[in-house]
Enzyme design. Structure first.
Site, PDB file in Angstrom:
ATOM      1  N   SER A 163       1.027  -0.981  -0.418  1.00 13.72           N
ATOM      2  CA  SER A 163      -0.197   0.207  -0.049  1.00 13.72           C
ATOM      3  C   SER A 163       0.763   1.417  -0.082  1.00 13.72           C
ATOM      4  O   SER A 163       1.634   1.439   1.019  1.00 13.72           O
ATOM      5  CB  SER A 163      -1.172  -0.367   1.598  1.00 13.72           C
ATOM      6  OG  SER A 163      -2.211   1.223   1.181  1.00 13.72           O
ATOM      7  N   LYS A 189      -1.014  -1.351  -4.682  1.00  8.09           N
ATOM      8  CA  LYS A 189      -2.221   0.197  -4.010  1.00  8.09           C
ATOM      9  C   LYS A 189      -1.479   1.510  -4.077  1.00  8.09           C
ATOM     10  O   LYS A 189      -0.275   1.114  -3.144  1.00  8.09           O
ATOM     11  CB  LYS A 189      -2.397  -0.989  -2.650  1.00  8.09           C
ATOM     12  CG  LYS A 189      -3.534  -0.267  -1.824  1.00  8.09           C
ATOM     13  CD  LYS A 189      -4.627  -0.601  -1.019  1.00  8.09           C
ATOM     14  CE  LYS A 189      -4.442   0.303   0.381  1.00  8.09           C
ATOM     15  NZ  LYS A 189      -5.236  -0.969   1.928  1.00  8.09           N
ATOM     16  N   LYS A 191      -2.634   4.216  -2.731  1.00  8.85           N
ATOM     17  CA  LYS A 191      -3.833   5.993  -1.553  1.00  8.85           C
ATOM     18  C   LYS A 191      -4.008   6.945  -2.810  1.00  8.85           C
ATOM     19  O   LYS A 191      -3.279   7.659  -3.122  1.00  8.85           O
ATOM     20  CB  LYS A 191      -3.467   6.415  -0.419  1.00  8.85           C
ATOM     21  CG  LYS A 191      -2.601   4.841   0.372  1.00  8.85           C
ATOM     22  CD  LYS A 191      -3.896   4.564   0.376  1.00  8.85           C
ATOM     23  CE  LYS A 191      -3.190   3.654   1.791  1.00  8.85           C
ATOM     24  NZ  LYS A 191      -5.286   3.793   2.695  1.00  8.85           N
ATOM     25  N   ASP A 216      -6.684   2.554  -2.941  1.00 11.22           N
ATOM     26  CA  ASP A 216      -7.719   2.893  -1.871  1.00 11.22           C
ATOM     27  C   ASP A 216      -8.113   4.740  -1.035  1.00 11.22           C
ATOM     28  O   ASP A 216      -7.687   5.317  -1.587  1.00 11.22           O
ATOM     29  CB  ASP A 216      -6.216   2.704  -0.608  1.00 11.22           C
ATOM     30  CG  ASP A 216      -7.691   2.271   0.838  1.00 11.22           C
ATOM     31  OD1 ASP A 216      -8.768   2.586   0.826  1.00 11.22           O
ATOM     32  OD2 ASP A 216      -7.199   1.268   1.371  1.00 11.22           O
ATOM     33  N   GLU A 241     -10.945   0.430  -3.137  1.00 15.03           N
ATOM     34  CA  GLU A 241     -11.262   0.271  -1.842  1.00 15.03           C
ATOM     35  C   GLU A 241     -11.816   1.135  -1.214  1.00 15.03           C
ATOM     36  O   GLU A 241     -11.425   2.348  -1.326  1.00 15.03           O
ATOM     37  CB  GLU A 241      -9.705   0.389  -1.181  1.00 15.03           C
ATOM     38  CG  GLU A 241      -9.623  -0.298  -0.341  1.00 15.03           C
ATOM     39  CD  GLU A 241      -8.390  -0.700   0.833  1.00 15.03           C
ATOM     40  OE1 GLU A 241      -8.055  -1.516  -0.278  1.00 15.03           O
ATOM     41  OE2 GLU A 241      -8.291  -1.282   1.947  1.00 15.03           O
ATOM     42  N   ASP A 266     -13.498  -2.014   2.877  1.00 12.11           N
ATOM     43  CA  ASP A 266     -12.518  -2.026   4.299  1.00 12.11           C
ATOM     44  C   ASP A 266     -13.605  -1.285   5.372  1.00 12.11           C
ATOM     45  O   ASP A 266     -13.581  -1.800   6.292  1.00 12.11           O
ATOM     46  CB  ASP A 266     -11.613  -1.165   3.901  1.00 12.11           C
ATOM     47  CG  ASP A 266      -9.574  -1.060   4.702  1.00 12.11           C
ATOM     48  OD1 ASP A 266     -10.493  -0.910   5.907  1.00 12.11           O
ATOM     49  OD2 ASP A 266      -8.795  -0.609   4.998  1.00 12.11           O
ATOM     50  N   LYS A 290      -9.683  -7.046   8.227  1.00 14.39           N
ATOM     51  CA  LYS A 290      -8.233  -6.559   9.172  1.00 14.39           C
ATOM     52  C   LYS A 290      -8.883  -7.225  10.509  1.00 14.39           C
ATOM     53  O   LYS A 290      -9.748  -6.791  11.011  1.00 14.39           O
ATOM     54  CB  LYS A 290      -8.638  -4.970   9.435  1.00 14.39           C
ATOM     55  CG  LYS A 290      -7.746  -4.511   8.243  1.00 14.39           C
ATOM     56  CD  LYS A 290      -7.470  -3.034   7.545  1.00 14.39           C
ATOM     57  CE  LYS A 290      -6.987  -2.633   6.858  1.00 14.39           C
ATOM     58  NZ  LYS A 290      -7.091  -0.487   6.746  1.00 14.39           N
ATOM     59  N   GLY A 318      -3.995  -4.470   5.957  1.00 15.20           N
ATOM     60  CA  GLY A 318      -3.483  -3.795   7.091  1.00 15.20           C
ATOM     61  C   GLY A 318      -3.049  -1.904   7.722  1.00 15.20           C
ATOM     62  O   GLY A 318      -4.088  -1.503   6.789  1.00 15.20           O
TER      63      GLY A 318
HETATM   64  O1  OSB Z   1      -6.797   1.384   4.280  1.00 15.74           O
HETATM   65  O2  OSB Z   1      -6.131  -0.044   4.157  1.00 15.74           O
HETATM   66  C1  OSB Z   1      -6.160   1.514   4.972  1.00 15.74           C
HETATM   67  C2  OSB Z   1      -3.379   2.106   7.073  1.00 15.74           C
HETATM   68  C3  OSB Z   1      -3.967   2.111   7.626  1.00 15.74           C
HETATM   69  C4  OSB Z   1      -4.929   2.785   7.472  1.00 15.74           C
HETATM   70  C5  OSB Z   1      -5.996   2.752   6.922  1.00 15.74           C
HETATM   71  C6  OSB Z   1      -4.837   2.246   6.434  1.00 15.74           C
HETATM   72  C7  OSB Z   1      -3.507   1.938   5.589  1.00 15.74           C
HETATM   73  C8  OSB Z   1      -3.113   1.061   4.878  1.00 15.74           C
HETATM   74  C9  OSB Z   1      -1.545   0.685   5.244  1.00 15.74           C
HETATM   75  O3  OSB Z   1      -3.389   0.848   3.587  1.00 15.74           O
HETATM   76  C10 OSB Z   1      -0.818  -1.049   4.965  1.00 15.74           C
HETATM   77  C11 OSB Z   1      -0.454  -1.217   5.558  1.00 15.74           C
HETATM   78  O4  OSB Z   1       0.765  -1.393   5.028  1.00 15.74           O
HETATM   79  O5  OSB Z   1      -0.306  -1.801   6.958  1.00 15.74           O
HETATM   80 MG    MG Z   2      -7.785   1.057   3.013  1.00 15.61          MG
END
Ligand code: OSB
Ligand code: MG
Length: 397
Positions: A163, A189, A191, A216, A241, A266, A290, A318
């Protein structure tokens, strides 16, 4: 001695004297006390999402003590309620003053007992998850088996992607993607947020025509952002996402009906009921699980069952976990329904030094499941002594 699960309970199989004679008793455990630690761990990179910038994690680390066995859980709530409503402070209060006093000193026959003991209290699934997941670790360690065996995991390694946060420009984004593709990650992925979406996503697609790519939005868009969704729909994304509000399955269902790209939920999925409603109404076609968001492993295994019955793929999300949370995630991701690459990338991406002794590193886009008992990692007390802001012992009332 071997362990098994039956009717939602964890059992100890053991020999009682006579040849071939085997008894089955529930694995009874009393958690005597708990250690709550508040950690501050600096991230190696600046992680920008639609809801803000993160440069460190503030981690609530819970250790349960049960007859010489320890089990660990890692809270993923943040200091502010910006991903979901929970915060480190709300979780610390609830664990210390409400949840742990309900559990400490009670005789448990299975980690599933935690759900019932905490049932009077609504929501707060991140705080509940820290306790529930630590209890699974206690059970698996006391049975001497990897957690994955109790959860129904089948793989010995899990497919992983990365991510990547919002970068300063397209060039930096493409460079960052290239570095991670070269490391073997199986999905990238990106952001996105309003103003940082179609242009960088197209730039990455042009540079990597065959890359498995996702985006995402962390709830940054509205149903009326039709131009952005129409453009993203042309890029060939594996899924989009959580584009819409964290609590809005209804509008996700409307959006899913308008575009061909699958939506992945999510923030919107906290329970197996949420998953069922989302899949029945067509609010999404992929789920990011998660366990630390959903109340823990038991609820996640239920979500896994719901998704499987709908033929919907899961992947392990994550929350920038340190070693304890990451190890929990890897064990759960070894269940067969986690068929898409997860966000459980190498710990060395995130931390100069992790809080566990074992290296959780992916190779060729596969993260090995730690093979030791429980979650298979041990706390690095030396690192912990440097990153612990405060700690306290909680005992049975
Ligand atoms: O939306 O998946 C998410 C991290 C913190 C809060 C939300 C998210 C995330 C990530 C990071 O996308 C995922 C990771 O590398 O742990
Ligand atoms: Mg997410």
């Amino acid at each position: 001695m071997a362990a098994g699960t039956a009717r939602g309970q964890v059992w100890w199989f053991y020999h009682t004297g006579g040849v071939g004679e085997q008894s089955m008793i529930p694995a009874m455990i009393q958690i005597e006390s708990a250690t709550l630690r508040l950690l501050e761990l600096p991230l190696k990179f600046r992680f920008e999402t639609s809801f803000g910038v993160q440069t460190k994690r503030t981690i609530l680390l819970l250790t349960l003590h049960a007859d010489g066995v320890e089990g660990h859980g890692e809270g993923v709530m943040e200091t502010l309620p910006i991903y979901r409503e929970e915060t480190v402070a709300s979780a610390e209060y609830l664990l210390r003053d409400v949840f742990l006093p309900r559990v400490l000193g009670k005789t448990l026959t299975s980690p599933h007992d935690i759900e019932g003991l905490l049932a009077p209290f609504r929501g707060n699934r991140m705080a509940k998850a820290a306790l529930e997941m630590a209890t699974w670790d206690v059970y698996a360690r006391s049975l001497g088996v990897p957690l994955k065996d109790l959860l129904g995991g089948t793989r010995s390694s899990v497919p992983v992607g990365v991510s990547l946060g919002i970068q300063k420009d397209e060039e930096a984004t493409v460079d960052l993607v290239r570095r991670h593709v070269e490391q073997g990650y199986k999905r990238i992925k990106l952001k996105i947020k309003p103003g940082w979406d179609v242009v960088p996503v197209r730039a990455v697609r042009e540079a990597f025509p065959n890359l498995t790519m996702t985006v995402d939005a962390n709830s940054a868009y509205k149903l009326s952002d039709t131009r952005v969704f129409a453009a993203l729909d042309e890029v060939g994304l594996d899924y989009i996402e959580q584009p819409l509000a964290y609590d809005d399955l209804h509008d996700h269902a409307k959006l899913q009906a308008m575009i061909a790209t699958p939506l992945c939920l999510d923030e919107s999925i906290l329970t197996a009921h949420d998953a069922r409603k989302a899949l029945e109404t067509g609010a999404g076609r992929v789920i990011n699980v998660k366990p630390a968001r959903c109340g823990g492993h038991a609820e996640s295994v239920k979500i896994h069952a719901v998704a499987s019955s709908h033929g919907v793929p899961l992947w392990m999300g994550g929350m920038l976990e340190a070693g304890v949370g990451r190890a929990h995630n890897i064990h759960l991701a070894s269940l067969p329904g986690f068929s898409k690459p997860g966000d459980v990338s190498s710990a060395s991406r995130y931390w100069e030094e992790d809080i566990v002794n074992e290296a959780l590193e992916a190779q060729g886009g596969e993260m090995p499941v730690p093979s030791g008992a429980g979650i298979g990692v041990t706390l690095n007390e030396d690192v912990l002594s440097r990153v612990t802001v405060r700690h306290e012992e909680v005992r049975a009332p």
